[in-house]
Design a protein around this motif. Structure first.
Motif, PDB file in Angstrom:
ATOM      1  N   LEU A 313      98.484  91.611  29.678  1.00 14.82           N
ATOM      2  CA  LEU A 313      97.796  91.147  30.879  1.00 14.82           C
ATOM      3  C   LEU A 313      96.748  92.168  31.303  1.00 14.82           C
ATOM      4  O   LEU A 313      96.933  93.377  31.114  1.00 14.82           O
ATOM      5  N   ILE A 315      94.808  94.761  33.604  1.00 11.69           N
ATOM      6  CA  ILE A 315      95.323  95.626  34.677  1.00 11.69           C
ATOM      7  C   ILE A 315      94.214  96.347  35.434  1.00 11.69           C
ATOM      8  O   ILE A 315      94.481  96.998  36.438  1.00 11.69           O
ATOM      9  N   ASP A 327      96.367  98.376  37.968  1.00 11.73           N
ATOM     10  CA  ASP A 327      97.632  97.785  38.400  1.00 11.73           C
ATOM     11  C   ASP A 327      98.692  98.069  37.337  1.00 11.73           C
ATOM     12  O   ASP A 327      98.785  97.365  36.332  1.00 11.73           O
ATOM     13  N   SER A 329     101.785  97.649  37.506  1.00  9.09           N
ATOM     14  CA  SER A 329     102.897  96.704  37.474  1.00  9.09           C
ATOM     15  C   SER A 329     102.788  95.757  36.282  1.00  9.09           C
ATOM     16  O   SER A 329     103.791  95.202  35.828  1.00  9.09           O
ATOM     17  N   ASN A 330     101.566  95.559  35.766  1.00 12.27           N
ATOM     18  CA  ASN A 330     101.359  94.706  34.594  1.00 12.27           C
ATOM     19  C   ASN A 330     101.105  95.509  33.328  1.00 12.27           C
ATOM     20  O   ASN A 330     100.606  94.968  32.341  1.00 12.27           O
ATOM     21  N   LYS A 333     103.424  94.213  30.645  1.00 12.75           N
ATOM     22  CA  LYS A 333     103.641  92.778  30.653  1.00 12.75           C
ATOM     23  C   LYS A 333     102.656  92.084  29.716  1.00 12.75           C
ATOM     24  O   LYS A 333     101.519  92.508  29.568  1.00 12.75           O
ATOM     25  N   SER A 334     103.111  91.009  29.103  1.00 11.79           N
ATOM     26  CA  SER A 334     102.284  90.262  28.159  1.00 11.79           C
ATOM     27  C   SER A 334     102.436  88.777  28.418  1.00 11.79           C
ATOM     28  O   SER A 334     103.375  88.330  29.085  1.00 11.79           O
TER      29      SER A 334
END
Length: 390
Positions: A313, A315, A327, A329-330, A333-334
């Motif tokens: 994702l 960021i 960011d 927090s990502n 994440k994918s």
């Protein structure tokens, strides 16, 4: 007949089969935080002497608990050893309590009457506290020489211990703790090629100068002669859009490795990847801008930590004030994206499309391979050129 689940549970209890998670942890050479999981066995006793010869590196690399133990032992031991020497001088001179003192007796050390007071005097001398209660009288030549020796040894102990502590605090690997890799790697399309992507970020605003990124693929191979090579290493080239050397490491970077015919991942597919037995170790070398010390950060990925058909994702964004915002927090994440099932089918699909563009033949009934795009339609025109419409 015993059910398969019960049979497998029995084999697990007997130790014949290990759970997948346990196998992954056991087969990992480099942990996620960069520590090497290796043990040296059957080392000759004479080789241990080399650690004592290189004592400085040994003391810097040992754990903090042993450094603190060494710190306490060095000072306490030196105080006690010299207290025995002061006690011996006072006893020979007849300064201790209970000894017969003749008229006009001159003491070597004032107020040293036993081993306890001798220890206090040794401590006060080496730490230069100097309460004033105990002192040399100057009438014994041995006491003058001994106080010089203890002062010099005390300085050496202070310098050595302070150097060890400062060296451990400023180890380059501490700087590496502020560089982090994504928890997983992904395989997806990037710029028309199938690539393996890894994300790395520098958590400090100070840069890593001259950063270089590379990888090693560790796997067990068998030579044509039948010899098994454990931890056989294969070079893996990683790069970013700006190159692979001297990176401008001011924000998180996405590293990618192009999976082509020269890549060791060329024969893999989405189905065969989880069944593989290898370990991908990624290295980041650089020099800390603030301390000018070289450091290396490393992590590893096993097949179960590589996601086929996923992309990271985004960021990095820009705020209303003109600043760039990351960011985290990502960071790991994918999201699932359309990806070829394997490299060969992707290349075959590209070759087929190129062939169609030159021959103009209609392949509507041909089995689809590579990236299946349901929004792609082929229409027949009366012109000699085929036109595709999205």
């Amino acid at each position: 007949m015993v059910p398969k689940s019960s049979s497998r549970m029995f084999q697990l209890l007997q130790g014949h089969i290990q759970p997948a998670g346990l196998r992954s942890r056991k087969n990992r050479l480099v942990t996620k935080d960069g520590r090497c999981n290796i043990e040296f066995g059957s080392t000759e006793y004479s080789n241990h002497y080399a650690y004592l010869v290189d004592f400085w590196t040994t003391f810097v690399e040992i754990r903090w608990r042993f450094v603190l133990l060494l710190f306490v032992t060095a000072f306490t031991g030196s105080w006690f050893i010299f207290s025995l020497l002061w006690y011996w001088i006072a006893k020979n001179n007849g300064d201790l309590t209970g000894q017969n003192h003749t008229d006009g007796h001159v003491k070597c050390i004032e107020n040293v009457h036993g081993l306890t007071t001798a220890f206090l005097y040794s401590l006060e001398t080496q730490t230069t506290i100097g309460y004033g209660g105990r002192a040399l009288t100057g009438h014994c030549a041995g006491t003058v020489a001994l106080i010089m020796i203890q002062s010099i040894i005390g300085v050496f102990i202070n310098c050595f211990m302070c150097g060890v502590i400062l060296a451990k605090i400023s180890l380059p690997k501490r700087r590496g703790k502020t560089v982090t890799f994504s928890d997983t790697a992904v395989i997806c399309l990037k710029k028309g090629s199938l690539c393996l992507l890894i994300r790395v970020a520098n958590l400090r605003k100070t840069l890593l100068i001259g950063s270089q990124i590379y990888g090693k693929l560790l796997r067990t191979t068998t030579s044509p002669d039948g010899e098994t090579n454990i931890l056989d290493q294969v070079d893996i080239d990683f790069m970013v859009d700006a190159g692979k050397d001297n990176l401008f490491f001011v924000c998180p970077l996405t590293l990618y490795h192009v999976i082509n015919r020269s890549s060791p991942f060329y024969g893999l597919s989405a189905d065969s990847l989880p069944l593989q037995d290898f370990e991908l170790v990624v290295f980041l070398d650089g020099m800390a801008e603030s301390t000018s010390s070289a450091c290396q950060v490393r992590t590893s990925y096993i097949p179960q930590e590589i996601q086929w058909g996923y992309s990271f994702l985004p960021i990095i964004s820009r705020t209303n004030t003109g600043k760039y915002r990351v960011d985290f927090s990502n960071f790991s994440k994918s999201i699932q994206v359309t990806t070829p099932h394997c490299v060969q089918c992707f290349e075959s699909d590209i070759d087929q499309k190129n062939h169609n563009s030159h021959t103009g033949e209609n392949h509507n009934n041909q089995e689809k391979r590579g990236v299946d795009n349901l929004g792609f339609q082929v229409i027949d025109m009366h012109d000699s050129v085929d036109i595709t419409k999205m």
